[in-house]
Design a protein around this motif. Sequence first.
Motif, PDB file in Angstrom:
ATOM      1  N   LYS A 121      43.206  13.860  54.447  1.00 38.50           N
ATOM      2  CA  LYS A 121      43.935  15.034  53.996  1.00 38.50           C
ATOM      3  C   LYS A 121      45.359  14.923  54.502  1.00 38.50           C
ATOM      4  CE  LYS A 121      43.477  20.051  53.949  1.00 38.50           C
ATOM      5  NZ  LYS A 121      44.912  20.268  54.089  1.00 38.50           N
ATOM      6  N   SER A 122      46.325  15.202  53.651  1.00 41.40           N
ATOM      7  CA  SER A 122      47.719  15.149  54.060  1.00 41.40           C
ATOM      8  C   SER A 122      48.418  16.420  53.627  1.00 41.40           C
ATOM      9  CB  SER A 122      48.409  13.940  53.430  1.00 41.40           C
ATOM     10  OG  SER A 122      49.814  14.106  53.523  1.00 41.40           O
ATOM     11  N   ASP A 123      48.790  17.222  54.605  1.00 39.00           N
ATOM     12  CA  ASP A 123      49.487  18.471  54.270  1.00 39.00           C
ATOM     13  C   ASP A 123      50.829  18.187  53.617  1.00 39.00           C
ATOM     14  OD1 ASP A 123      47.431  20.010  55.273  1.00 39.00           O
ATOM     15  OD2 ASP A 123      48.214  19.915  57.311  1.00 39.00           O
ATOM     16  N   LYS A 124      51.442  17.092  54.030  1.00 37.16           N
ATOM     17  CA  LYS A 124      52.751  16.755  53.450  1.00 37.16           C
ATOM     18  C   LYS A 124      52.625  16.494  51.966  1.00 37.16           C
ATOM     19  CE  LYS A 124      55.784  14.917  57.024  1.00 37.16           C
ATOM     20  NZ  LYS A 124      56.170  13.693  57.723  1.00 37.16           N
ATOM     21  N   ILE A 125      51.617  15.734  51.599  1.00 43.14           N
ATOM     22  CA  ILE A 125      51.435  15.444  50.180  1.00 43.14           C
ATOM     23  C   ILE A 125      51.149  16.724  49.417  1.00 43.14           C
ATOM     24  CG2 ILE A 125      49.843  14.407  48.515  1.00 43.14           C
ATOM     25  CD1 ILE A 125      49.768  11.927  50.075  1.00 43.14           C
TER      26      ILE A 125
ATOM     27  N   LYS B 124      58.270   9.946  46.868  1.00 47.77           N
ATOM     28  CA  LYS B 124      57.909  10.422  48.209  1.00 47.77           C
ATOM     29  C   LYS B 124      56.408  10.441  48.391  1.00 47.77           C
ATOM     30  CE  LYS B 124      61.615  13.270  50.050  1.00 47.77           C
ATOM     31  NZ  LYS B 124      62.146  14.634  50.094  1.00 47.77           N
ATOM     32  N   ILE B 125      55.716  10.959  47.363  1.00 47.61           N
ATOM     33  CA  ILE B 125      54.259  11.001  47.473  1.00 47.61           C
ATOM     34  C   ILE B 125      53.696   9.594  47.556  1.00 47.61           C
ATOM     35  CG2 ILE B 125      52.164  11.475  46.167  1.00 47.61           C
ATOM     36  CD1 ILE B 125      53.194  14.118  45.393  1.00 47.61           C
ATOM     37  N   GLU B 126      54.232   8.693  46.745  1.00 44.25           N
ATOM     38  CA  GLU B 126      53.712   7.324  46.770  1.00 44.25           C
ATOM     39  C   GLU B 126      53.918   6.686  48.141  1.00 44.25           C
ATOM     40  OE1 GLU B 126      53.930   5.275  43.159  1.00 44.25           O
ATOM     41  OE2 GLU B 126      53.218   7.213  42.427  1.00 44.25           O
ATOM     42  N   LYS B 127      55.051   7.016  48.733  1.00 47.16           N
ATOM     43  CA  LYS B 127      55.319   6.441  50.048  1.00 47.16           C
ATOM     44  C   LYS B 127      54.314   6.964  51.071  1.00 47.16           C
ATOM     45  CE  LYS B 127      59.429   4.941  49.904  1.00 47.16           C
ATOM     46  NZ  LYS B 127      60.831   5.254  49.547  1.00 47.16           N
TER      47      LYS B 127
END
Lengths: 156, 156
Positions: A121-125, B124-127
């Motif tokens: 899980k990635s909150d940033k994404i 950004k998401i891909e990174k």
Amino acid sequence: MQLTSIWRIVGVMKHALNQKPNYEKELRKAGVRITRPRRIIIDILTSTEDHPDAMKIFHRAIEIDDSISLSTVYRTMNLLEEMGAIHRHAFNGGPSRFEQAHGEHHDHLIDIDTGAVVEFKSDKIEKLQEEIAKSLGYDIVHHRLELYGRKTRHSS
Amino acid sequence: MQLTSIWRIVGVMKHALNQKPNYEKELRKAGVRITRPRRIIIDILTSTEDHPDAMKIFHRAIEIDDSISLSTVYRTMNLLEEMGAIHRHAFNGGPSRFEQAHGEHHDHLIDIDTGAVVEFKSDKIEKLQEEIAKSLGYDIVHHRLELYGRKTRHSS
DNA sequence: TTACCAGTTGAGAATCTTTGCAACTGACGT
DNA sequence: ACGTCAGTTGCAAAGATTCTCAACTGGTAA
């Protein structure tokens, strides 16, 4: 296995907490009727660690109540998926396999060689997704993020 | 429609450039044999703006060569999907529908009310995905990101 | 507790997708 | 051009998933 602030392996939490979310209550609140077949299917999903396909769930279900039909299994899987209670995975043409969502949303990394699934899980994404959707004029209802990868080869 | 540095609507580029990627060359380079059925199916996909399902592609194909079989259509769709040349979408139980990937990878936002698909891309998401995979010990081969949303309601 | 009715179910038909296998054909070397 | 052979194909059959519809049943309100 190291945890950083931007993501964490949900699978770890899952075993640590080891408590079933109360889907019945949640679903009822969402206006879904809790029938005998649904209760049985939900029980099966919350008490297994593997990723069974519809046929496997069906077989486990008819051991408890042999009047349950395969159609109902499929219908219930679609319902639970829409409710966000379970996730569906499909590997190279094979039948869909399911797993409970553990109450919390998470994404998946699938090993294309073995089919193994790592949850994370990635909150940033998620935040970026919200941003993107908003600028396109949409509110996100749910999403699916699947990374397909292969174990990194270390200097051989 | 405004573009920012973190994402852009690929659909716009698609019409602006309006040039078919040379799939044949790409596929050949990847070791895929270019057969008559495959050439026909690829032509159909690169020259349509809609998202046809397998049956529709099959019907268009047999108008050109009536010896093509439905199995081959399905097999070719799976092949092209794995190669990243096309994307597959499934709306509420209906059959899978396909669209060409326009050479470049992009993600999708699907309107859950209408089934409309908006394509976008976020570096950004891909990174972030790369980062996550790496810390889990994996190299990403490909990925799928689908946002399911509903048009934002403005002050009514 | 009972009656009601919209939502759900089971059974089987219909639809969608993959597979097994013998025949065929691109791509490559000669 | 020609032969070779691994990769592809068409077909039919199997497998997976959805759909139709009459019968049934949770949840609600009296």
